[in-house]
Design an enzyme around this catalytic site. Structure first.
Site, short mmCIF file in Angstrom:
data_model
loop_
_atom_site.label_atom_id
_atom_site.label_comp_id
_atom_site.label_asym_id
_atom_site.label_seq_id
_atom_site.Cartn_x
_atom_site.Cartn_y
_atom_site.Cartn_z
N GLU A 264 0.84 -1.20 0.00
CA GLU A 264 0.00 0.00 0.00
C GLU A 264 0.88 1.25 0.00
O GLU A 264 1.95 1.26 0.62
CB GLU A 264 -0.92 -0.01 1.23
CG GLU A 264 -1.90 -1.17 1.23
CD GLU A 264 -2.83 -1.19 2.44
OE1 GLU A 264 -2.80 -0.24 3.24
OE2 GLU A 264 -3.60 -2.15 2.57
N HIS A 282 -8.07 1.08 2.06
CA HIS A 282 -7.84 0.84 3.49
C HIS A 282 -8.64 1.81 4.36
O HIS A 282 -8.08 2.53 5.19
CB HIS A 282 -6.34 0.94 3.82
CG HIS A 282 -5.97 0.15 5.04
ND1 HIS A 282 -4.73 -0.44 5.19
CD2 HIS A 282 -6.65 -0.15 6.17
CE1 HIS A 282 -4.67 -1.06 6.36
NE2 HIS A 282 -5.84 -0.90 6.98
#
Length: 310
Positions: A264, A282
């Site tokens: 990420e 997220h």
């Protein structure tokens, strides 16, 4: 411990945390954009260090935290903190598991509904000038089997929400699931392989550990039904993304909704190119209510520790 402690907050958190700590006499430095090299220079001056998810407190940073007594994460997981290094220096590590459970459980429900009714596609095609009423034949959650892998606070909350939608719950956890909870939601306990091969929807709520790394791999994906959807809001590393990509592309499972990824930010991730995948960045705990609650929980835990209550 004295209440006259110095606190370094390294990430953006709800203002209530700062307010409660200052009200109780703590000296707070709020640096939500602080970088690792700056933390390394300053961390030795503070008794309490608070992070959310942006900041990673690695071993080399913690080794500089000579005055530190408490490290707090305004969130659930502790994978951005080297807990072993903290324990070696006698630093207590705390988190706020209570803060995110409802927000994450509601996100899972939203993702399941989006998968069942293809809502992202419906919205996208209308914006592109297409009216796909006949083509968009969805399905209902009522009566479907939801497999919950990990029955901690979030997994239990999800199961309760799903029961209200008349879903059937299958549960698996390495920790024994209380019989009282199983009776409450009508949960059927199963081993992991049985759950994966039986459920229509599978939601993962486990921490990232060496044991859960690529818990979902090509072999396990091959045992799932072609109509199965998987949802991951826990940690990206528990799924082998290459194996998932192949399974989705080849139609071995129906679809996936992912809020977390192996790397990420996941910009450019090939999974996002597939039409049967829904991606979110997220945002499981990213609600005003969850952030305020988590901040409140952390503030209260710090104060109770300083007062010797816990």
């Amino acid at each position: 411990m004295s209440m006259n402690q110095t606190v370094l907050i390294c990430d953006q958190v709800d203002k209530i945390l700062n307010e409660i700590l200052q009200k109780n006499g703590l000296k707070v430095t709020y640096e939500p954009e602080i970088m690792p090299d700056q933390i390394k220079e300053k961390i030795g001056n503070y008794e309490i260090v608070i992070v959310r998810s942006r900041t990673k407190l690695t071993k080399d940073l913690i080794e500089k935290a000579d005055k530190c007594k408490i490290i707090a994460r305004v969130g659930v997981g502790l994978d951005n903190i080297d807990v072993d290094a903290a324990k070696a220096k006698g630093i207590r590590v705390i988190n706020a598991v209570e803060g995110a459970m409802n927000a994450v459980a509601e996100l899972v429900l939203g993702l399941m509904l989006s998968l069942a009714r293809e809502m992202p596609r419906a919205d996208r095609e209308i914006r592109n000038g297409k009216w796909l009423k006949k083509e968009l034949m969805g399905s209902e959650l009522s009566g479907k089997y939801l497999g919950v892998v990990g029955l901690g606070n979030i997994g239990k909350k999800l199961a309760r929400h799903a029961k209200a939608l008349n879903m059937n719950i299958i549960g698996y956890d390495v920790i024994p699931i209380p019989d009282e909870f199983s009776r409450e939601v009508g949960l059927v306990k199963a081993d992991l392989d049985t759950l994966l091969s039986s459920a229509d929807y599978i939601s993962f709520h486990v921490p990232f550990t060496p044991e859960t790394h690529h818990l979902v791999n090509a072999q396990r994906l091959s045992t799932m039904k072609k109509t199965t959807y998987i949802i991951n809001t826990s940690r990206g590393e528990i799924i082998d993304e290459d194996a998932l990509y192949n399974a989705l592309k080849e139609g071995k499972i129906a679809g996936a909704a992912l809020d977390v990824f192996e790397k990420e930010p996941a910009v450019g991730n090939k999974l996002a190119t597939l039409p049967n995948v829904i991606c979110t960045p997220h945002i499981g705990a990213q609600t005003r209510e969850a952030q305020a609650l988590a901040a409140n929980v952390i503030a209260e835990k710090i104060i109770m520790i300083l007062r010797g209550v816990i």
